[in-house]
Write an enzyme that holds these catalytic residues in place. Structure first.
Site, PDB file in Angstrom:
ATOM      1  N   ASP A   1       0.848  -1.192   0.000  1.00  0.00           N
ATOM      2  CA  ASP A   1       0.000   0.000   0.000  1.00  0.00           C
ATOM      3  C   ASP A   1       0.887   1.247   0.000  1.00  0.00           C
ATOM      4  O   ASP A   1       1.910   1.298   0.683  1.00  0.00           O
ATOM      5  CB  ASP A   1      -0.912  -0.015   1.234  1.00  0.00           C
ATOM      6  CG  ASP A   1      -2.057   0.965   1.111  1.00  0.00           C
ATOM      7  OD1 ASP A   1      -3.210   0.523   0.981  1.00  0.00           O
ATOM      8  OD2 ASP A   1      -1.805   2.201   1.144  1.00  0.00           O
ATOM      9  N   ILE A   2       0.479   2.250  -0.755  1.00  0.00           N
ATOM     10  CA  ILE A   2       1.273   3.482  -0.884  1.00  0.00           C
ATOM     11  C   ILE A   2       1.262   4.288   0.411  1.00  0.00           C
ATOM     12  O   ILE A   2       2.155   5.105   0.651  1.00  0.00           O
ATOM     13  CB  ILE A   2       0.730   4.323  -2.071  1.00  0.00           C
ATOM     14  CG1 ILE A   2       1.788   5.249  -2.616  1.00  0.00           C
ATOM     15  CG2 ILE A   2      -0.526   5.085  -1.702  1.00  0.00           C
ATOM     16  CD1 ILE A   2       1.435   5.854  -3.968  1.00  0.00           C
TER      17      ILE A   2
ATOM     18  N   HIS B   1      -6.973  -5.943   1.920  1.00  0.00           N
ATOM     19  CA  HIS B   1      -5.828  -5.425   2.666  1.00  0.00           C
ATOM     20  C   HIS B   1      -5.283  -6.558   3.542  1.00  0.00           C
ATOM     21  O   HIS B   1      -6.055  -7.291   4.169  1.00  0.00           O
ATOM     22  CB  HIS B   1      -6.262  -4.306   3.618  1.00  0.00           C
ATOM     23  CG  HIS B   1      -6.818  -3.077   2.971  1.00  0.00           C
ATOM     24  ND1 HIS B   1      -6.112  -1.912   2.837  1.00  0.00           N
ATOM     25  CD2 HIS B   1      -8.045  -2.831   2.442  1.00  0.00           C
ATOM     26  CE1 HIS B   1      -6.864  -0.989   2.261  1.00  0.00           C
ATOM     27  NE2 HIS B   1      -8.056  -1.517   2.010  1.00  0.00           N
TER      28      HIS B   1
ATOM     29  N   GLU C   1     -12.199   3.445  -1.185  1.00  0.00           N
ATOM     30  CA  GLU C   1     -11.672   4.539  -2.007  1.00  0.00           C
ATOM     31  C   GLU C   1     -11.469   4.120  -3.455  1.00  0.00           C
ATOM     32  O   GLU C   1     -11.676   4.918  -4.365  1.00  0.00           O
ATOM     33  CB  GLU C   1     -10.310   4.993  -1.477  1.00  0.00           C
ATOM     34  CG  GLU C   1     -10.359   5.807  -0.202  1.00  0.00           C
ATOM     35  CD  GLU C   1      -8.955   6.080   0.336  1.00  0.00           C
ATOM     36  OE1 GLU C   1      -7.984   5.951  -0.432  1.00  0.00           O
ATOM     37  OE2 GLU C   1      -8.848   6.385   1.525  1.00  0.00           O
ATOM     38  N   VAL C   2     -10.992   2.903  -3.636  1.00  0.00           N
ATOM     39  CA  VAL C   2     -10.649   2.459  -4.994  1.00  0.00           C
ATOM     40  C   VAL C   2     -11.670   1.394  -5.423  1.00  0.00           C
ATOM     41  O   VAL C   2     -11.805   0.351  -4.776  1.00  0.00           O
ATOM     42  CB  VAL C   2      -9.220   1.870  -5.039  1.00  0.00           C
ATOM     43  CG1 VAL C   2      -8.875   1.433  -6.456  1.00  0.00           C
ATOM     44  CG2 VAL C   2      -8.205   2.898  -4.537  1.00  0.00           C
TER      45      VAL C   2
ATOM     46  N   HIS D   1     -10.214  -5.197  -3.508  1.00  0.00           N
ATOM     47  CA  HIS D   1      -8.873  -5.399  -2.942  1.00  0.00           C
ATOM     48  C   HIS D   1      -9.007  -5.880  -1.512  1.00  0.00           C
ATOM     49  O   HIS D   1      -9.883  -5.433  -0.776  1.00  0.00           O
ATOM     50  CB  HIS D   1      -8.027  -4.130  -3.016  1.00  0.00           C
ATOM     51  CG  HIS D   1      -8.697  -2.891  -2.521  1.00  0.00           C
ATOM     52  ND1 HIS D   1      -9.682  -2.243  -3.236  1.00  0.00           N
ATOM     53  CD2 HIS D   1      -8.520  -2.176  -1.387  1.00  0.00           C
ATOM     54  CE1 HIS D   1     -10.086  -1.174  -2.555  1.00  0.00           C
ATOM     55  NE2 HIS D   1      -9.403  -1.122  -1.414  1.00  0.00           N
TER      56      HIS D   1
ATOM     57  N   ASN E   1     -12.846  -3.379   2.198  1.00  0.00           N
ATOM     58  CA  ASN E   1     -13.869  -2.342   2.288  1.00  0.00           C
ATOM     59  C   ASN E   1     -14.769  -2.403   1.061  1.00  0.00           C
ATOM     60  O   ASN E   1     -14.281  -2.614  -0.055  1.00  0.00           O
ATOM     61  CB  ASN E   1     -13.221  -0.952   2.369  1.00  0.00           C
ATOM     62  CG  ASN E   1     -12.491  -0.732   3.681  1.00  0.00           C
ATOM     63  OD1 ASN E   1     -13.012  -1.077   4.734  1.00  0.00           O
ATOM     64  ND2 ASN E   1     -11.300  -0.168   3.623  1.00  0.00           N
TER      65      ASN E   1
HETATM   66  P1  5GP Z   1      -9.833   1.371   0.390  1.00  0.00           P
HETATM   67  O1  5GP Z   1     -10.147   2.536   1.257  1.00  0.00           O
HETATM   68  O2  5GP Z   1     -10.433   1.515  -0.987  1.00  0.00           O
HETATM   69  O3  5GP Z   1     -10.156   0.055   1.049  1.00  0.00           O
HETATM   70  O4  5GP Z   1      -8.264   1.339   0.249  1.00  0.00           O
HETATM   71  C1  5GP Z   1      -7.562   1.830  -0.845  1.00  0.00           C
HETATM   72  C2  5GP Z   1      -6.094   1.728  -0.512  1.00  0.00           C
HETATM   73  O5  5GP Z   1      -5.356   1.931  -1.696  1.00  0.00           O
HETATM   74  C3  5GP Z   1      -5.606   2.769   0.495  1.00  0.00           C
HETATM   75  O6  5GP Z   1      -5.032   2.110   1.610  1.00  0.00           O
HETATM   76  C4  5GP Z   1      -4.579   3.578  -0.287  1.00  0.00           C
HETATM   77  O7  5GP Z   1      -3.471   3.976   0.483  1.00  0.00           O
HETATM   78  C5  5GP Z   1      -4.188   2.624  -1.396  1.00  0.00           C
HETATM   79  N1  5GP Z   1      -3.768   3.273  -2.633  1.00  0.00           N
HETATM   80  C6  5GP Z   1      -4.402   4.279  -3.296  1.00  0.00           C
HETATM   81  N2  5GP Z   1      -3.748   4.615  -4.408  1.00  0.00           N
HETATM   82  C7  5GP Z   1      -2.671   3.794  -4.464  1.00  0.00           C
HETATM   83  C8  5GP Z   1      -1.609   3.652  -5.421  1.00  0.00           C
HETATM   84  O8  5GP Z   1      -1.519   4.358  -6.435  1.00  0.00           O
HETATM   85  N3  5GP Z   1      -0.681   2.696  -5.168  1.00  0.00           N
HETATM   86  C9  5GP Z   1      -0.750   1.898  -4.047  1.00  0.00           C
HETATM   87  N4  5GP Z   1       0.210   0.990  -3.892  1.00  0.00           N
HETATM   88  N5  5GP Z   1      -1.744   2.002  -3.140  1.00  0.00           N
HETATM   89  C10 5GP Z   1      -2.689   2.935  -3.356  1.00  0.00           C
END
Ligand code: 5GP
Length: 125
Positions: A33-34, A106, A99-100, A104, A91
């Site tokens: 994760d970034i 985690h 967010e994405v 995915h 999520n």
């Molecule tokens: P969500 O809130 O959708 O469950 O988590 C999305 C995750 O994607 C977040 O933890 C965020 O830090 C990670 N993320 C967003 N953009 C990028 C990216 O460009 N590269 C990587 N490696 N992680 C990302």
């Protein structure tokens, strides 16, 4: 929700954006994760256009569902997390702050992770 072919994880899968790869096979890609929220914070994504767990389990071929879940386990193993323990989390949607919009999982680990959710929600729903 319709799948957005230009979401950030679709672009990582296409190789348009770099990632720190941990594991890859025919079904899944795992990468750091970034913005890590634990000493180990890795994301595992299926190689297919699925927004969420509900979308994935309803529409993905069985081979991909099985292969993806195996990849989550293999990733945790390769990270050395099986013996000390780790947490997986996916999520979905607004209430979970997804967010994405590409499924995915985690993987968190590398320290004791505390309670599963922040306490204090009681009485708010
Ligand atoms: P969500 O809130 O959708 O469950 O988590 C999305 C995750 O994607 C977040 O933890 C965020 O830090 C990670 N993320 C967003 N953009 C990028 C990216 O460009 N590269 C990587 N490696 N992680 C990302």
């Amino acid at each position: 929700m319709a799948y957005d072919e230009n979401n950030i994880f679709a672009r990582i899968l296409r190789g348009e954006i770099p990632c720190k790869k941990v594991y890859e096979d025919d079904f899944a890609l795992a990468f750091h994760d970034i913005n890590p929220q634990a000493p180990v914070h890795v994301l595992v994504i299926p190689k297919g256009p699925y927004v969420s767990m509900a979308d994935f389990t309803a529409h993905a071929p069985e081979e991909l569902v099985v292969g993806f879940m195996r990849a989550v386990g293999k990733t945790a193993d390769e990270l050395g997390l099986v013996e000390p323990g780790y947490r997986t989390l996916a999520n979905a949607g607004e209430h979970a702050h997804q967010e994405v919009p590409h499924l995915h999982i985690h993987i968190f680990g590398g320290k004791p992770l505390g309670p599963m959710l922040i306490k204090g929600w009681e009485g708010t729903i």
